[in-house]
Write a protein that holds these residues in place. Sequence first.
Motif, PDB file in Angstrom:
ATOM      1  N   UNK A   1     -43.835 -31.695  98.355  1.00 29.23           N
ATOM      2  CA  UNK A   1     -44.611 -31.253  99.515  1.00 29.23           C
ATOM      3  C   UNK A   1     -46.045 -31.746  99.408  1.00 29.23           C
ATOM      4  N   UNK A   2     -46.631 -31.616  98.221  1.00 31.36           N
ATOM      5  CA  UNK A   2     -48.002 -32.098  98.020  1.00 31.36           C
ATOM      6  C   UNK A   2     -48.100 -33.597  98.276  1.00 31.36           C
ATOM      7  N   UNK A   3     -47.109 -34.360  97.804  1.00 25.11           N
ATOM      8  CA  UNK A   3     -47.124 -35.811  98.020  1.00 25.11           C
ATOM      9  C   UNK A   3     -46.999 -36.148  99.501  1.00 25.11           C
ATOM     10  N   UNK A   4     -46.109 -35.445 100.203  1.00 27.55           N
ATOM     11  CA  UNK A   4     -45.960 -35.670 101.642  1.00 27.55           C
ATOM     12  C   UNK A   4     -47.244 -35.312 102.385  1.00 27.55           C
ATOM     13  N   UNK A   5     -47.865 -34.222 101.986  1.00 32.34           N
ATOM     14  CA  UNK A   5     -49.116 -33.814 102.636  1.00 32.34           C
ATOM     15  C   UNK A   5     -50.216 -34.851 102.423  1.00 32.34           C
ATOM     16  N   UNK A   6     -50.314 -35.370 101.201  1.00 32.77           N
ATOM     17  CA  UNK A   6     -51.359 -36.364 100.926  1.00 32.77           C
ATOM     18  C   UNK A   6     -51.121 -37.640 101.734  1.00 32.77           C
ATOM     19  N   UNK A   7     -49.866 -38.034 101.832  1.00 34.48           N
ATOM     20  CA  UNK A   7     -49.539 -39.271 102.533  1.00 34.48           C
ATOM     21  C   UNK A   7     -49.724 -39.145 104.038  1.00 34.48           C
ATOM     22  N   UNK A   8     -49.398 -37.967 104.591  1.00 34.35           N
ATOM     23  CA  UNK A   8     -49.385 -37.793 106.044  1.00 34.35           C
ATOM     24  C   UNK A   8     -50.562 -36.983 106.581  1.00 34.35           C
TER      25      UNK A   8
ATOM     26  N   UNK B   1     -50.766 -30.074 111.015  1.00 34.87           N
ATOM     27  CA  UNK B   1     -49.557 -29.266 110.901  1.00 34.87           C
ATOM     28  C   UNK B   1     -48.377 -30.218 110.715  1.00 34.87           C
ATOM     29  N   UNK B   2     -47.541 -29.947 109.706  1.00 35.90           N
ATOM     30  CA  UNK B   2     -46.430 -30.862 109.440  1.00 35.90           C
ATOM     31  C   UNK B   2     -45.459 -30.941 110.616  1.00 35.90           C
TER      32      UNK B   2
ATOM     33  N   UNK C   1     -39.083 -33.788 109.027  1.00 41.26           N
ATOM     34  CA  UNK C   1     -39.101 -32.354 109.273  1.00 41.26           C
ATOM     35  C   UNK C   1     -37.959 -31.652 108.543  1.00 41.26           C
ATOM     36  N   UNK C   2     -36.774 -32.274 108.503  1.00 42.11           N
ATOM     37  CA  UNK C   2     -35.651 -31.657 107.798  1.00 42.11           C
ATOM     38  C   UNK C   2     -35.946 -31.533 106.307  1.00 42.11           C
ATOM     39  N   UNK C   3     -36.516 -32.607 105.718  1.00 41.58           N
ATOM     40  CA  UNK C   3     -36.855 -32.572 104.293  1.00 41.58           C
ATOM     41  C   UNK C   3     -37.944 -31.552 104.017  1.00 41.58           C
ATOM     42  N   UNK C   4     -38.949 -31.501 104.885  1.00 44.71           N
ATOM     43  CA  UNK C   4     -40.071 -30.591 104.669  1.00 44.71           C
ATOM     44  C   UNK C   4     -39.591 -29.143 104.695  1.00 44.71           C
TER      45      UNK C   4
END
Length: 716
Positions: free
Chosen positions: A80-87, A95-96, A105-108
Amino acid sequence: MRPGAVVTRLLLGLTLTALASCAGISHSACAFFPDDDACARPPISADGSGAEIASAHYLADNGNAAYVQRFEALLAQSRIDALDRTNGTGRFGRDWRDIHNDRFQASYRALERLSKPLDGTELPPVSDKPGDGHFTGRWRMSRQTLYLDAAARPSAPKTFSFSGLQARSVEIMLRQAGRQPVDIGGSCDGPLAISASGRSRLIAKGAVFQLSLPAAASLFPSEALTRCDLTVSSSLAPARTPLTILREEAADPWIAALDSRYDRCPVPDPAGLEELDRAFYAGRWLSQTCALPLERPTLLRKSRDGFNAKVEALLGNTLPDSAFDKADPGLPLDFSNAPKLRLIYLSSLEFKADFSGRIMERLIRHHAALGTKVRILVTDVLEREKDDALLHRLAAEFPNVQVQEYRWQADHGAPFDEQFSQLHKTHHIKMLATLAEEPGRSRVIVGGRNIHDGFLFHSPVDLTRYPELQQYGKTDGFSLNYYSNWSDFDIEIDDQATVETLAAHLSTVWLRDADTNLSRPFAIPVRSGGHPQGVARHFISVPYEDGHALENYFVELIDTAEHRIEIVNPYLNLTPSLARAFDRALARGVRIDIVGRIDLKGDIGGRFLTALNKLFVEKYGDLVNIREFKAPDLVLHSKIMMIDQRLVTISSVNLNNRSFFHDSENGMVVLDPAFYRRMKPIYDDYLAHSQPVATNVSIGWVYRLLFSNAWVRQAF
């Protein structure tokens, strides 16, 4: 954005651009051997979308269901942290749900479900038996370095062990320790991939290969490979030296058991416990050992005692005062009483090529020649050319000495402050652990000292006779040639079971994921109906991968204080959460006493650190009893906290943002009034060498402007 912030970011951006241009691209053995069982799923760092972790059963259970559940929650939060940093989502602003991609969205959502347990700072105990277990599930990228030196003369056959334990991919980087070309070749008992000079090739089982350095090269052993029989030669040493490469977990079951260990910690029923006891015994996301016995550890207040404890653990004797007075790193060493060691762990912020470093290198060299496995962890950014040469030559001469030089890299596309933090995130875990074959001779030392002459001598000693060693100058600023005389504190424990436990705990860092620096948890809490057992716990913190669990722990400890908190710490730049905990304690009428060092001139970045300390004095000077350590020519470096005359922490942890947001840390927490009574004279000695701090401090407008930016304060 304020003008000051714009200027600061523009200046730092130039450095980040240069750093980014040097970043390499990691490789994976699975690119060469996709049919290996380990490659059924990628290592954690290669799961950029989080889809693999989000799917069920990323880790095999193998009878460790409760442990696996906790670990998968940490892995999910890491993704989640990696996805947040990237996006730019989550704490980075968006907001994701605004990312219009069904797979994302499914993965998150799935990752959020897996990481849900992390919403609480504590872990509820599970139904299981206390004791230890072993985790061998595959999840990480393993990357180790084999150093080769053309100038090394042929000698007895050498052995290098690589660890594929818990690894989905293994890389062995080949690096020169000198400047002359080196040839290495031979064959292996399983397929091997070689990447060198931008090209890759596959070597079949039993086929002979040859390659030359200085070209950057890496070996990628397949899952079936357990041994390579090689030779090393050069123009300086044309006779070929035998070198064996072994898969460690297959060749050494003892070290594999130590490295795979985790503990199930009995947690007493919190009903009837005082809040401080409950906080001490509770399971939490912070990586901790179970509560351990603590008989009578050695308290190492004096600088020579601190260094001599390390010497005695390796030599069997201490150095006389005359050895320090002469400060000759080539002095004779008598190894006749040296213990026979199976493993040496040395973890330090830095390992300097000076008197201290040279003596430690000679002691380690003796054990390495006898076949002892040696693991050294330091911070890459603080090692200078001579420091590197000292360690790399040692590792090249004795491949059973392995060196890990920590460097953290931000994810591609990470926000500016994340990119900036890769300039200063450090490995700050301090430990020497020696595991002996003979009963009663194992030792572990934990505290604040590094391998640096500043922890031993009042001023730089003359080492000009040794051009390979560092001759310090007196500096103040950001120079890596900095020198101060630091006053610090360590604790030494000689109980065999405790030494093994702390070494196994440090193995979770040694066997971390090479790309993310994520470490696996060491313990899980289990229900216990009995009375509390043990009085000491060791912790390891990697704050950017464990949700700032150390900050949560210190906040909780401060929140339990009823009467008094006594602190020795030179760095006073509280995180917002710690500041609020201080405020709550003061509102409850808790007395807070601090012995610090407000003026940190001589420390690296001393003027900046002094300004931050003055900002603390400005806020708390009339509320907290702050005293400044004023021993002549000494800079305070000890990190001690004592609560209600019952709980004591001795650690590497500074009371600043770095320790709780950026740096890996470790320490001992002891819940024992008798131990507090032993520590009280130590604290009183710090008091005796201190004086009250004036609250009318002067802080330059430049520093006020600089530290008005929260992201700048978080860097210190």
